[in-house]
Design a protein around this motif. Structure first.
Motif, short mmCIF file in Angstrom:
data_model
loop_
_atom_site.label_atom_id
_atom_site.label_comp_id
_atom_site.label_asym_id
_atom_site.label_seq_id
_atom_site.Cartn_x
_atom_site.Cartn_y
_atom_site.Cartn_z
N TYR A 134 0.81 -1.23 0.00
CA TYR A 134 0.00 0.00 0.00
C TYR A 134 0.84 1.27 0.00
CZ TYR A 134 -3.88 -3.15 1.06
OH TYR A 134 -4.80 -4.17 1.01
N PHE A 136 1.39 3.96 -2.06
CA PHE A 136 0.83 4.52 -3.30
C PHE A 136 1.74 5.60 -3.86
CE2 PHE A 136 -2.80 2.53 -1.34
CZ PHE A 136 -3.35 1.86 -2.43
N VAL A 161 -2.51 -3.00 -7.12
CA VAL A 161 -3.73 -2.25 -6.83
C VAL A 161 -3.55 -0.85 -7.39
CG1 VAL A 161 -2.90 -1.72 -4.48
CG2 VAL A 161 -5.33 -1.54 -4.99
N LYS A 163 -5.47 3.03 -8.96
CA LYS A 163 -6.55 3.95 -9.34
C LYS A 163 -6.06 4.57 -10.65
CE LYS A 163 -9.28 7.83 -7.70
NZ LYS A 163 -9.78 8.54 -6.53
N PHE A 192 -5.96 6.47 0.95
CA PHE A 192 -5.93 5.64 -0.27
C PHE A 192 -6.03 4.16 0.09
CE2 PHE A 192 -3.15 9.16 -2.24
CZ PHE A 192 -4.25 9.82 -2.74
N GLN A 195 -9.57 3.19 0.82
CA GLN A 195 -10.33 3.14 -0.44
C GLN A 195 -9.96 1.90 -1.25
OE1 GLN A 195 -9.43 6.93 -2.29
NE2 GLN A 195 -11.26 7.87 -1.42
N ALA A 196 -8.67 1.59 -1.27
CA ALA A 196 -8.20 0.44 -2.07
C ALA A 196 -8.74 -0.86 -1.49
CB ALA A 196 -6.67 0.42 -2.10
N ARG A 199 -12.18 -1.17 -2.36
CA ARG A 199 -12.39 -1.06 -3.82
C ARG A 199 -13.36 0.08 -4.14
NH1 ARG A 199 -8.69 -4.20 -3.44
NH2 ARG A 199 -8.77 -6.44 -3.72
N PHE A 203 -10.58 2.53 -7.28
CA PHE A 203 -9.47 1.59 -7.04
C PHE A 203 -9.87 0.19 -7.50
CE2 PHE A 203 -7.83 4.86 -4.21
CZ PHE A 203 -6.46 4.73 -4.40
N ASN A 205 -8.05 -3.98 -8.16
CA ASN A 205 -6.84 -4.81 -8.02
C ASN A 205 -6.69 -5.72 -9.23
OD1 ASN A 205 -8.93 -6.60 -7.23
ND2 ASN A 205 -7.38 -7.92 -6.26
N HIS A 223 -0.68 3.88 -7.83
CA HIS A 223 -0.62 2.42 -7.72
C HIS A 223 0.30 1.95 -6.61
CE1 HIS A 223 2.65 3.49 -10.49
NE2 HIS A 223 3.26 2.39 -10.10
#
Ligand SMILES: [Fe+2]
Length: 268
Positions: A134, A136, A161, A163, A192, A195-196, A199, A203, A205, A223
């Motif tokens: 994670y 990002f 993962v 966006k 982020f 949110q990831a 999903r 975002f 995967n 990402h």
């Protein structure tokens, strides 16, 4: 680590010549389709871009690197550390070089710059590997090609993962630097991450498969990777192309361009 990753790599890959390595030729129609797919869904994929033998060789190399690093995270970056390895050979093939340049041209409508590829080998394992999850970021290069080498078959596999396509190519290096500084903030990173995981907010995967080649706009897409079981290995080779700010004086001055792609007088 008793032996550097490069030394292990050289020992492992001795004898494999550029001429021995044949990668697929990709048609212009396919390149256009890739660019459309990346715009629409965030990524495109070329199935089985490298054969099983290459994946096995690269897996053996990664396993050795991780073993000699006591099961912990290892990364090789830039032409110096990758030099002499099988990945160096793959990065020098005309097929891959022209592919990334053509995808760049199809995606931006511009002539590809005379730059080399910039390569990274990420080997995620152990507790230090978990710390990579994670994180990002935006890449410094327009086109990112990701070649999975070893991916856990079950449990937490460290999915890509993303966006996709959240920003445009910045006209100035300062704007780009500003984006990167904003994103590299603990509160936003946690935002982020939530949110990831859920999903939400665009975002998604991507469960990547060894030997396939995944293409996306790394510069434009936020990402990271999801966590990977610390007892397993998640290894990916990254080939980056097209730094829009390669000649920026400020970046050269601050030294942020040190290990980046180099100007290339005779590109493919
Ligand atoms: Fe990246």
């Amino acid at each position: 680590m008793n032996q550097s990753p490069t030394a292990i790599a050289n020992e492992q890959d001795a004898g494999l010549l550029l001429a021995d390595l044949v990668l697929p030729e990709i048609s212009d129609a396919d390149v256009k389709r890739f660019a459309v797919e990346i715009d629409r869904q965030g990524f495109s994929v070329i199935p089985s871009y490298v054969g099983n033998e290459i994946v096995e060789r690269l897996s053996a190399l990664v396993t050795k690197i991780i073993e000699r690093n006591s099961g912990e995270y290892a990364v090789l970056t830039g032409s110096t550390e990758i030099s002499g390895t099988l990945l160096d050979t793959i990065g020098k093939t005309p097929q891959l070089n022209t592919l990334l340049r053509r995808v760049y041209a199809a995606g931006t409508g511009k002539t590809p710059p005379a730059q080399s590829l910039y390569q990274v080998l990420r080997c995620i394992s152990g507790q230090t590997g978990l710390h990579q999850a994670y994180f990002f970021h935006y890449d410094s290069y327009v086109v990112t090609a990701l070649l999975p080498i070893l991916i856990p078959k079950e449990g937490r596999a460290g999915d890509l993962v993303m966006k996709p396509n959240t920003r445009r190519i910045r006209s100035s290096y300062l704007y780009n630097l500003f984006d990167k500084i904003i994103v590299d903030n603990k509160i936003l990173q946690n935002f982020f991450k939530r949110q990831a995981i859920e999903r939400r907010c665009g975002f998604k995967n991507v469960r990547v498969v060894p030997g396939n080649l995944y293409l996306f706009w790394g510069y434009r897409s936020l990402h990271a990777n999801e966590p990977c079981d610390p007892k397993k290995i998640r290894a990916t080779a990254l080939f980056h192309f097209g730094d829009p700010h390669a000649n920026n004086g400020l970046r050269k001055f601050t030294g942020r361009a040190k290990i980046r792609a180099t100007d290339e007088s005779a590109p493919f």
